[in-house]
Scaffold this motif. Sequence first.
Motif, PDB file in Angstrom:
ATOM      1  N   GLY A  93      -0.857  -4.767  38.755  1.00  0.00           N
ATOM      2  CA  GLY A  93      -1.370  -3.548  39.359  1.00  0.00           C
ATOM      3  C   GLY A  93      -2.873  -3.382  39.237  1.00  0.00           C
ATOM      4  N   ILE A  94      -3.316  -2.156  39.439  1.00  0.00           N
ATOM      5  CA  ILE A  94      -4.748  -1.880  39.503  1.00  0.00           C
ATOM      6  C   ILE A  94      -5.453  -2.093  38.161  1.00  0.00           C
ATOM      7  N   ALA A  95      -4.679  -2.095  37.070  1.00  0.00           N
ATOM      8  CA  ALA A  95      -5.281  -2.259  35.746  1.00  0.00           C
ATOM      9  C   ALA A  95      -5.955  -3.620  35.585  1.00  0.00           C
ATOM     10  N   TYR A  96      -5.420  -4.650  36.273  1.00  0.00           N
ATOM     11  CA  TYR A  96      -5.948  -6.000  36.079  1.00  0.00           C
ATOM     12  C   TYR A  96      -6.144  -6.794  37.370  1.00  0.00           C
ATOM     13  N   CYS A  97      -5.294  -6.585  38.360  1.00  0.00           N
ATOM     14  CA  CYS A  97      -5.326  -7.425  39.558  1.00  0.00           C
ATOM     15  C   CYS A  97      -6.386  -6.934  40.551  1.00  0.00           C
ATOM     16  N   LYS A  98      -7.136  -7.862  41.119  1.00  0.00           N
ATOM     17  CA  LYS A  98      -8.178  -7.489  42.081  1.00  0.00           C
ATOM     18  C   LYS A  98      -7.595  -6.920  43.364  1.00  0.00           C
ATOM     19  N   ASN A  99      -6.332  -7.206  43.641  1.00  0.00           N
ATOM     20  CA  ASN A  99      -5.699  -6.696  44.848  1.00  0.00           C
ATOM     21  C   ASN A  99      -4.987  -5.359  44.627  1.00  0.00           C
ATOM     22  N   GLY A 100      -4.853  -4.949  43.371  1.00  0.00           N
ATOM     23  CA  GLY A 100      -4.091  -3.746  43.061  1.00  0.00           C
ATOM     24  C   GLY A 100      -4.737  -2.478  43.604  1.00  0.00           C
ATOM     25  N   THR A 101      -3.890  -1.571  44.067  1.00  0.00           N
ATOM     26  CA  THR A 101      -4.362  -0.280  44.566  1.00  0.00           C
ATOM     27  C   THR A 101      -3.759   0.888  43.784  1.00  0.00           C
ATOM     28  N   GLN A 102      -2.686   0.619  43.015  1.00  0.00           N
ATOM     29  CA  GLN A 102      -2.030   1.667  42.229  1.00  0.00           C
ATOM     30  C   GLN A 102      -1.681   1.118  40.846  1.00  0.00           C
ATOM     31  N   ASP A 103      -1.468   2.041  39.896  1.00  0.00           N
ATOM     32  CA  ASP A 103      -1.186   1.665  38.501  1.00  0.00           C
ATOM     33  C   ASP A 103       0.309   1.408  38.322  1.00  0.00           C
ATOM     34  N   SER A 104       0.733   0.200  38.636  1.00  0.00           N
ATOM     35  CA  SER A 104       2.156  -0.138  38.575  1.00  0.00           C
ATOM     36  C   SER A 104       2.672  -0.233  37.151  1.00  0.00           C
ATOM     37  N   ILE A 105       1.850  -0.704  36.211  1.00  0.00           N
ATOM     38  CA  ILE A 105       2.313  -0.875  34.828  1.00  0.00           C
ATOM     39  C   ILE A 105       2.658   0.467  34.189  1.00  0.00           C
ATOM     40  N   SER A 106       1.776   1.447  34.325  1.00  0.00           N
ATOM     41  CA  SER A 106       2.046   2.767  33.730  1.00  0.00           C
ATOM     42  C   SER A 106       3.293   3.402  34.334  1.00  0.00           C
ATOM     43  N   LEU A 107       3.436   3.300  35.653  1.00  0.00           N
ATOM     44  CA  LEU A 107       4.613   3.879  36.309  1.00  0.00           C
ATOM     45  C   LEU A 107       5.880   3.166  35.866  1.00  0.00           C
TER      46      LEU A 107
END
Length: 218
Positions: A93-107
């Motif tokens: 997700g957005i925490a690490y991946c350059k392509n991430g747009t949302q915080d998938s790990i927290s969710l």
Amino acid sequence: MTDTTYGAKLQRDGKTYAIQTRIPAGIVTPEDLETIARVAKEFRIPMIKITSGQRFLLVGVQEKDIVQIRKELGDLGSATITPGVRYVQSCPGIAYCKNGTQDSISLAREISNEYAGKEFPGKIKIGISGCPRCCGESRVRDIGIMGSAKGWTVFFGGHSGFNSRQGVQAAAGLSSDEVRGLIRRLLTYYKCHAQPKERTSRFLERVGTAWLEAGKAD
């Protein structure tokens, strides 16, 4: 299955078992890895396999060791064999991946904690992707959540396997709080109307999607 073997899966040899670890969002700490390695060495577990659901599978466990192994694993060894949420997988997700747009790990962590131990008519697999590339396999999970710059899109009723199908889009442009609320409503409707052992994809095949389109999950 006995109280001793509960949550452990009998293997092909008819003698040994496999134990799945509980890894919310697929995130492990160095301490978790050390625990798993220590247990594997101590009990001479012949194989450790990473599953598609981002968990560790300890294969070749002796029946007499199951209880003690679970004790040694602690929270990692929680049984997840009852019908319910088996896992919540996530991309970085957005925490690490350059392509991430949302915080998938927290969710993923929040959803995993909310549904831990809760039972449903059938097993439920949840995949969360921080962008439309869907590295969390969101479109082929019972509950799929996919991020974009406009928010989260939620899919329901996806399924991999022999007769795979993509989930039906239930909503788009949601915040994380709205996603959690929608999932509660979707799973409540499913729990009230599904037959025993009926996965969400088969549930949709039987009842159709009109209830989704009409907003009956609200």
